[in-house]
Design a protein around this motif. Structure first.
Motif, PDB file in Angstrom:
ATOM      1  N   ASP A   7      23.904 161.086  -8.631  1.00 49.62           N
ATOM      2  CA  ASP A   7      22.790 161.538  -7.178  1.00 49.62           C
ATOM      3  C   ASP A   7      23.049 162.257  -6.734  1.00 49.62           C
ATOM      4  O   ASP A   7      22.010 163.114  -6.382  1.00 49.62           O
ATOM      5  CB  ASP A   7      24.387 160.560  -6.418  1.00 49.62           C
ATOM      6  N   LEU A   8      24.234 163.427  -7.168  1.00 49.28           N
ATOM      7  CA  LEU A   8      23.433 164.911  -6.536  1.00 49.28           C
ATOM      8  C   LEU A   8      22.561 165.616  -7.177  1.00 49.28           C
ATOM      9  O   LEU A   8      22.278 166.553  -7.274  1.00 49.28           O
ATOM     10  CB  LEU A   8      25.158 165.654  -6.899  1.00 49.28           C
ATOM     11  N   THR A   9      22.604 165.343  -8.809  1.00 48.48           N
ATOM     12  CA  THR A   9      21.971 166.152  -9.486  1.00 48.48           C
ATOM     13  C   THR A   9      20.079 165.079  -9.207  1.00 48.48           C
ATOM     14  O   THR A   9      19.118 165.725 -10.027  1.00 48.48           O
ATOM     15  CB  THR A   9      21.803 165.936 -11.037  1.00 48.48           C
ATOM     16  N   THR A  10      20.465 164.493  -8.216  1.00 48.10           N
ATOM     17  CA  THR A  10      18.573 163.442  -8.427  1.00 48.10           C
ATOM     18  C   THR A  10      18.001 163.552  -7.213  1.00 48.10           C
ATOM     19  O   THR A  10      19.373 163.744  -6.220  1.00 48.10           O
ATOM     20  CB  THR A  10      18.382 161.831  -9.039  1.00 48.10           C
ATOM     21  N   PRO A  11      16.961 163.947  -6.959  1.00 48.68           N
ATOM     22  CA  PRO A  11      16.410 163.993  -5.195  1.00 48.68           C
ATOM     23  C   PRO A  11      16.613 163.180  -4.720  1.00 48.68           C
ATOM     24  O   PRO A  11      15.952 162.021  -5.367  1.00 48.68           O
ATOM     25  CB  PRO A  11      15.100 164.716  -5.505  1.00 48.68           C
ATOM     26  N   GLY A  12      17.050 162.933  -3.553  1.00 42.22           N
ATOM     27  CA  GLY A  12      16.826 161.879  -2.834  1.00 42.22           C
ATOM     28  C   GLY A  12      18.035 161.151  -2.229  1.00 42.22           C
ATOM     29  O   GLY A  12      19.456 161.671  -3.642  1.00 42.22           O
ATOM     30  N   LYS A  13      18.361 159.779  -1.884  1.00 40.38           N
ATOM     31  CA  LYS A  13      19.512 159.172  -1.675  1.00 40.38           C
ATOM     32  C   LYS A  13      19.658 158.169  -2.409  1.00 40.38           C
ATOM     33  O   LYS A  13      18.857 157.073  -2.197  1.00 40.38           O
ATOM     34  CB  LYS A  13      19.466 159.363  -0.346  1.00 40.38           C
ATOM     35  N   LEU A  14      20.440 157.857  -4.151  1.00 34.64           N
ATOM     36  CA  LEU A  14      20.207 158.018  -5.067  1.00 34.64           C
ATOM     37  C   LEU A  14      20.042 156.089  -4.552  1.00 34.64           C
ATOM     38  O   LEU A  14      19.765 154.750  -4.835  1.00 34.64           O
ATOM     39  CB  LEU A  14      20.311 158.237  -6.293  1.00 34.64           C
ATOM     40  N   MET A  36      33.370 156.425 -13.313  1.00 37.36           N
ATOM     41  CA  MET A  36      32.561 155.891 -13.025  1.00 37.36           C
ATOM     42  C   MET A  36      31.784 155.948 -11.645  1.00 37.36           C
ATOM     43  O   MET A  36      30.543 156.770 -11.701  1.00 37.36           O
ATOM     44  CB  MET A  36      32.351 153.906 -13.340  1.00 37.36           C
ATOM     45  N   LEU A  37      32.710 156.092 -11.032  1.00 39.47           N
ATOM     46  CA  LEU A  37      32.527 156.271  -9.392  1.00 39.47           C
ATOM     47  C   LEU A  37      31.943 158.516  -9.552  1.00 39.47           C
ATOM     48  O   LEU A  37      31.392 158.258  -8.858  1.00 39.47           O
ATOM     49  CB  LEU A  37      33.248 156.974  -8.928  1.00 39.47           C
ATOM     50  N   ILE A  38      32.360 158.683 -10.266  1.00 38.31           N
ATOM     51  CA  ILE A  38      32.368 160.589 -10.433  1.00 38.31           C
ATOM     52  C   ILE A  38      31.225 160.364 -11.141  1.00 38.31           C
ATOM     53  O   ILE A  38      30.354 161.285 -10.903  1.00 38.31           O
ATOM     54  CB  ILE A  38      33.932 161.540 -11.064  1.00 38.31           C
ATOM     55  N   GLY A  39      31.041 159.552 -12.315  1.00 40.73           N
ATOM     56  CA  GLY A  39      29.495 159.781 -13.138  1.00 40.73           C
ATOM     57  C   GLY A  39      28.249 159.551 -12.267  1.00 40.73           C
ATOM     58  O   GLY A  39      27.385 159.921 -11.926  1.00 40.73           O
ATOM     59  N   PHE A  40      28.438 158.216 -10.946  1.00 44.90           N
ATOM     60  CA  PHE A  40      27.588 157.774 -10.405  1.00 44.90           C
ATOM     61  C   PHE A  40      26.726 159.281  -9.420  1.00 44.90           C
ATOM     62  O   PHE A  40      25.842 159.418  -8.299  1.00 44.90           O
ATOM     63  CB  PHE A  40      27.481 156.440 -10.012  1.00 44.90           C
ATOM     64  N   TRP A  41      28.141 160.053  -8.912  1.00 41.63           N
ATOM     65  CA  TRP A  41      28.063 160.949  -7.920  1.00 41.63           C
ATOM     66  C   TRP A  41      27.010 161.589  -8.611  1.00 41.63           C
ATOM     67  O   TRP A  41      26.740 161.989  -8.207  1.00 41.63           O
ATOM     68  CB  TRP A  41      29.643 161.016  -7.190  1.00 41.63           C
ATOM     69  N   GLY A  91      33.396 165.386 -20.354  1.00 42.69           N
ATOM     70  CA  GLY A  91      31.577 164.427 -21.232  1.00 42.69           C
ATOM     71  C   GLY A  91      30.904 163.806 -19.434  1.00 42.69           C
ATOM     72  O   GLY A  91      29.461 164.156 -20.202  1.00 42.69           O
ATOM     73  N   ILE A  92      30.973 163.865 -19.208  1.00 38.00           N
ATOM     74  CA  ILE A  92      29.883 163.013 -17.607  1.00 38.00           C
ATOM     75  C   ILE A  92      29.194 164.298 -17.726  1.00 38.00           C
ATOM     76  O   ILE A  92      28.325 164.431 -17.453  1.00 38.00           O
ATOM     77  CB  ILE A  92      31.325 162.680 -16.510  1.00 38.00           C
ATOM     78  N   ILE A  93      29.971 165.349 -17.372  1.00 39.09           N
ATOM     79  CA  ILE A  93      29.224 166.736 -16.860  1.00 39.09           C
ATOM     80  C   ILE A  93      27.941 167.028 -18.264  1.00 39.09           C
ATOM     81  O   ILE A  93      26.805 167.638 -17.533  1.00 39.09           O
ATOM     82  CB  ILE A  93      30.199 168.521 -16.809  1.00 39.09           C
ATOM     83  N   ARG A  96      19.705 166.345 -17.010  1.00 40.57           N
ATOM     84  CA  ARG A  96      18.325 167.534 -16.366  1.00 40.57           C
ATOM     85  C   ARG A  96      17.733 168.555 -17.523  1.00 40.57           C
ATOM     86  O   ARG A  96      16.787 168.801 -16.869  1.00 40.57           O
ATOM     87  CB  ARG A  96      19.287 167.973 -15.502  1.00 40.57           C
ATOM     88  N   LEU A  97      18.715 169.185 -18.467  1.00 40.31           N
ATOM     89  CA  LEU A  97      18.228 169.596 -19.169  1.00 40.31           C
ATOM     90  C   LEU A  97      16.239 168.855 -19.845  1.00 40.31           C
ATOM     91  O   LEU A  97      15.567 169.689 -19.680  1.00 40.31           O
ATOM     92  CB  LEU A  97      18.716 170.348 -20.000  1.00 40.31           C
ATOM     93  N   LEU A  98      16.770 167.844 -20.156  1.00 38.77           N
ATOM     94  CA  LEU A  98      15.179 166.921 -20.775  1.00 38.77           C
ATOM     95  C   LEU A  98      14.068 166.826 -19.770  1.00 38.77           C
ATOM     96  O   LEU A  98      13.241 166.627 -20.266  1.00 38.77           O
ATOM     97  CB  LEU A  98      16.125 166.165 -21.858  1.00 38.77           C
TER      98      LEU A  98
END
Length: 150
Positions: free
Chosen positions: A41-48, A33-38, A99-101, A108-110
């Motif tokens: 966050d990593l693929t979203t602009p700004g500090k989520l 879950m932490l990796i999923g959140f990361w 699955g998370i990836i 992001r593609l959508l």
């Protein structure tokens, strides 16, 4: 004392393995879950995390939907694990991470295909309709990936 005598050693061994498996899968699930959140966050602009703490409604909605979708994937990865405990843990980790990836990439593609500027949407202080589309995409794609994992 009578209860302890009525239950033989195999029962206590079974119980211990079960409790150990629950704790191990809980740790693995939390880490994923932490990796999923990361990954979100990593693929979203700004500090989520900062946007969520600030209560930006679109950041909160999209993050919540993303976390629920990650949970779908992780739950099916754990539920679908087979074999020994070690094999189950390894397959849960591998399938959960893949699955998370896949889920994050698909969302992001959508966003790209629909032309949603996620950076602008997520940082807006008022609710945006596009945030609902992204949240729905997280949930829908999370379910699709979860079924694929299983």
């Amino acid at each position: 004392m009578i209860l302890a005598q009525a239950l033989d050693a195999t029962y206590w061994s079974f119980l211990g393995r079960g409790v150990g498996a629950i704790l191990l899968y809980a740790v693995i699930g939390t880490l994923m879950m932490l990796i999923g959140f990361w990954a979100i966050d990593l693929t979203t602009p700004g500090k989520l995390p900062a946007m969520v703490r600030a209560g930006l409604p679109n950041a909160v909605l999209i993050t919540a939907a993303g976390m629920v979708s990650m949970a779908f994937i992780i739950v099916t990865a754990v539920y679908g694990s087979v074999g020994s405990l070690l094999q189950g843990v390894v397959s849960s980790l591998v399938f959960g991470l893949v699955g998370i990836i896949a889920q994050v990439a698909a969302v992001r593609l959508l966003e790209w295909v629909t032309g949603i500027d996620i950076g602008e949407v997520i940082q807006a202080e008022e609710p945006r309709a596009a945030a609902r589309v992204v949240a729905a995409a997280h949930l829908a794609l999370g379910l699709i990936v979860a079924v694929a994992v299983f």
